[in-house]
Write a protein that holds these residues in place. Structure first.
Motif, mmCIF file in Angstrom:
data_model
loop_
_atom_site.group_PDB
_atom_site.id
_atom_site.type_symbol
_atom_site.label_atom_id
_atom_site.label_comp_id
_atom_site.label_asym_id
_atom_site.label_seq_id
_atom_site.Cartn_x
_atom_site.Cartn_y
_atom_site.Cartn_z
ATOM 1 N N ASP A 5 0.860 -1.182 0.000
ATOM 2 C CA ASP A 5 0.000 0.000 0.000
ATOM 3 C C ASP A 5 0.898 1.233 0.000
ATOM 4 O OD1 ASP A 5 -1.779 2.039 0.492
ATOM 5 O OD2 ASP A 5 -2.529 1.236 2.395
ATOM 6 N N SER A 6 0.862 2.021 -1.070
ATOM 7 C CA SER A 6 1.764 3.167 -1.190
ATOM 8 C C SER A 6 1.138 4.472 -0.703
ATOM 9 C CB SER A 6 2.198 3.337 -2.656
ATOM 10 O OG SER A 6 1.068 3.624 -3.476
ATOM 11 N N ARG A 7 -0.103 4.417 -0.219
ATOM 12 C CA ARG A 7 -0.762 5.647 0.205
ATOM 13 C C ARG A 7 -0.096 6.248 1.440
ATOM 14 N NH1 ARG A 7 -5.599 6.865 -2.009
ATOM 15 N NH2 ARG A 7 -6.289 8.003 -0.161
ATOM 16 N N LEU A 8 -0.237 7.555 1.547
ATOM 17 C CA LEU A 8 0.221 8.270 2.740
ATOM 18 C C LEU A 8 -0.905 8.264 3.762
ATOM 19 C CD1 LEU A 8 2.283 10.266 4.140
ATOM 20 C CD2 LEU A 8 0.918 12.097 3.104
ATOM 21 N N TYR A 9 -0.577 7.912 4.991
ATOM 22 C CA TYR A 9 -1.540 7.943 6.085
ATOM 23 C C TYR A 9 -1.172 9.070 7.047
ATOM 24 C CZ TYR A 9 -3.366 3.433 4.596
ATOM 25 O OH TYR A 9 -3.948 2.424 3.878
ATOM 26 N N GLU A 10 -2.191 9.713 7.575
ATOM 27 C CA GLU A 10 -1.986 10.752 8.567
ATOM 28 C C GLU A 10 -2.804 10.416 9.808
ATOM 29 O OE1 GLU A 10 -2.141 15.634 9.072
ATOM 30 O OE2 GLU A 10 -3.132 14.691 7.352
ATOM 31 N N MET A 11 -2.146 10.420 10.952
ATOM 32 C CA MET A 11 -2.849 10.287 12.227
ATOM 33 C C MET A 11 -2.954 11.675 12.844
ATOM 34 S SD MET A 11 -1.984 8.109 15.706
ATOM 35 C CE MET A 11 -0.632 9.169 16.242
ATOM 36 N N ARG A 12 -4.162 12.054 13.203
ATOM 37 C CA ARG A 12 -4.404 13.355 13.810
ATOM 38 C C ARG A 12 -5.082 13.133 15.160
ATOM 39 N NH1 ARG A 12 -3.787 17.651 10.280
ATOM 40 N NH2 ARG A 12 -5.278 18.970 11.396
ATOM 41 N N VAL A 13 -4.606 13.852 16.161
ATOM 42 C CA VAL A 13 -5.154 13.753 17.510
ATOM 43 C C VAL A 13 -5.637 15.135 17.912
ATOM 44 C CG1 VAL A 13 -4.734 13.057 19.896
ATOM 45 C CG2 VAL A 13 -3.460 11.945 18.030
ATOM 46 N N TYR A 68 -4.199 9.458 1.744
ATOM 47 C CA TYR A 68 -4.087 10.264 0.522
ATOM 48 C C TYR A 68 -3.193 9.517 -0.463
ATOM 49 C CZ TYR A 68 -4.552 13.519 4.509
ATOM 50 O OH TYR A 68 -4.896 14.126 5.681
ATOM 51 N N PRO A 69 -3.272 9.859 -1.747
ATOM 52 C CA PRO A 69 -2.360 9.224 -2.713
ATOM 53 C C PRO A 69 -0.893 9.504 -2.410
ATOM 54 C CG PRO A 69 -4.200 10.261 -3.843
ATOM 55 C CD PRO A 69 -4.292 10.689 -2.416
ATOM 56 N N ASN A 70 -0.579 10.710 -1.950
ATOM 57 C CA ASN A 70 0.800 11.090 -1.649
ATOM 58 C C ASN A 70 0.795 12.413 -0.872
ATOM 59 O OD1 ASN A 70 0.530 13.223 -3.680
ATOM 60 N ND2 ASN A 70 0.769 11.572 -5.183
ATOM 61 N N ARG A 71 1.978 12.923 -0.538
ATOM 62 C CA ARG A 71 2.062 14.128 0.274
ATOM 63 C C ARG A 71 1.579 15.366 -0.490
ATOM 64 N NH1 ARG A 71 4.563 15.606 5.154
ATOM 65 N NH2 ARG A 71 3.782 17.682 5.634
ATOM 66 N N ALA A 72 1.888 15.439 -1.773
ATOM 67 C CA ALA A 72 1.431 16.596 -2.557
ATOM 68 C C ALA A 72 -0.093 16.645 -2.599
ATOM 69 C CB ALA A 72 2.004 16.535 -3.972
ATOM 70 N N ALA A 73 -0.728 15.490 -2.777
ATOM 71 C CA ALA A 73 -2.189 15.433 -2.798
ATOM 72 C C ALA A 73 -2.748 15.813 -1.432
ATOM 73 C CB ALA A 73 -2.658 14.029 -3.192
ATOM 74 N N ARG A 74 -2.078 15.384 -0.390
ATOM 75 C CA ARG A 74 -2.517 15.730 0.966
ATOM 76 C C ARG A 74 -2.505 17.239 1.162
ATOM 77 N NH1 ARG A 74 -0.855 18.863 5.512
ATOM 78 N NH2 ARG A 74 -1.960 18.011 7.318
ATOM 79 N N ASP A 75 -1.404 17.880 0.809
ATOM 80 C CA ASP A 75 -1.282 19.320 1.023
ATOM 81 C C ASP A 75 -2.298 20.090 0.180
ATOM 82 O OD1 ASP A 75 0.762 18.743 2.751
ATOM 83 O OD2 ASP A 75 2.374 19.309 1.382
ATOM 84 N N SER A 76 -2.517 19.622 -1.049
ATOM 85 C CA SER A 76 -3.497 20.270 -1.923
ATOM 86 C C SER A 76 -4.910 20.129 -1.363
ATOM 87 C CB SER A 76 -3.423 19.659 -3.328
ATOM 88 O OG SER A 76 -4.402 20.210 -4.173
#
Length: 248
Positions: A25-33, A83-91
């Motif tokens: 799985d190449s997706r970027l994961y973000e954990m937010r608290v 997200y697909p990647n970090r650039a997609a996350r930031d966008s």
């Protein structure tokens, strides 16, 4: 010499595993608290339930799971996006932050004061031995979030131990391997989720795992190679999904 041996060992173990492993799985994961001022968590939960998740999805974010700690559910909200990647996350986050609907929702929800006092964000990618993410709702289970900080240079050894031994022993003792991540901006963090029927079942399973002669042998061998413990500390937290969590 020890570093060379470690690299050769890990390369060999990774190679043997990858022949039968599923596509990574190449997706970027973000954990937010999110922490809320006293008495404000219900307002935060309502905002996510009724608005935030939908607006996240509108802007291309994938809602994975939303949880509260089992021992103190009003202490914080812990959630995961992908997200697909970090650039997609930031966008996506830029578009979300500028969305007129979100601005209106945020303003209305904070008429009586802020509902978020602190936010922690960390980024992860799955390991090569992580099971494929299964989003099908199961119910009647808790999620066990475990985080390991390794001793210097020993993350590859810890990953090799999990890849080739620990995950199999978890399954042997009735624990379900759900997902495994390493942290993007750190070379010493492994974080993973197990699922258990209950906290009590999880504690019983871990006791049996720790007393398993095979585990004791594996741990001893890996620590001999590392000249000591592979970890500096381990945290353990039982989580329960919120009523609006896609992951149950």
């Amino acid at each position: 010499m020890r570093i060379v041996l470690v690299l050769l060992l890990c390369l060999n173990l990774t190679s043997s595993f990858s022949q039968s492993s599923p596509a990574k799985d190449s997706r970027l994961y973000e954990m937010r608290v999110y922490y809320s001022p006293e008495g404000k968590q219900p307002d935060l939960m309502n905002r996510f339930r009724n608005h935030t998740m939908r607006i996240f999805a509108k802007h291309g974010m994938t809602n994975v799971g939303y949880f509260v700690p089992q021992h103190k559910p009003d202490s914080c909200l812990i959630y995961f996006l992908s997200y697909p990647n970090r650039a997609a996350r930031d966008s996506s986050w830029k578009a979300f932050s500028n969305d007129p609907e979100w601005k209106k929702v945020a303003s209305e929800s904070e008429k009586n004061g802020r509902i978020v006092s602190k936010v922690i964000s960390q980024f992860f990618h799955t390991t090569d031995f992580s099971p494929a993410l299964d989003m099908s709702p199961k119910g009647n289970r808790v999620f066990q979030l475990r985080t390991y900080k390794t001793t210097p240079y020993n993350l590859p050894l810890l990953l090799a131990r999990f890849r080739n031994h620990t995950t199999k022993l978890f399954e042997k003792h009735g624990m379900n391997n759900f997902i495994y991540w390493t942290q993007d901006d750190a070379d010493n963090i492994l974080m993973y989720l197990l699922t258990q029927p209950s906290k009590e079942a999880g504690e019983k399973a871990f006791k049996a795992f720790r007393e398993d002669p095979e585990w004791i042998s594996v741990r001893t061998a890996s620590e001999k190679l590392a000249n000591g413990s592979l970890t500096e500390w381990v945290t353990n937290l039982y989580l329960v999904p919120t009523d609006f969590s896609p992951l149950k």
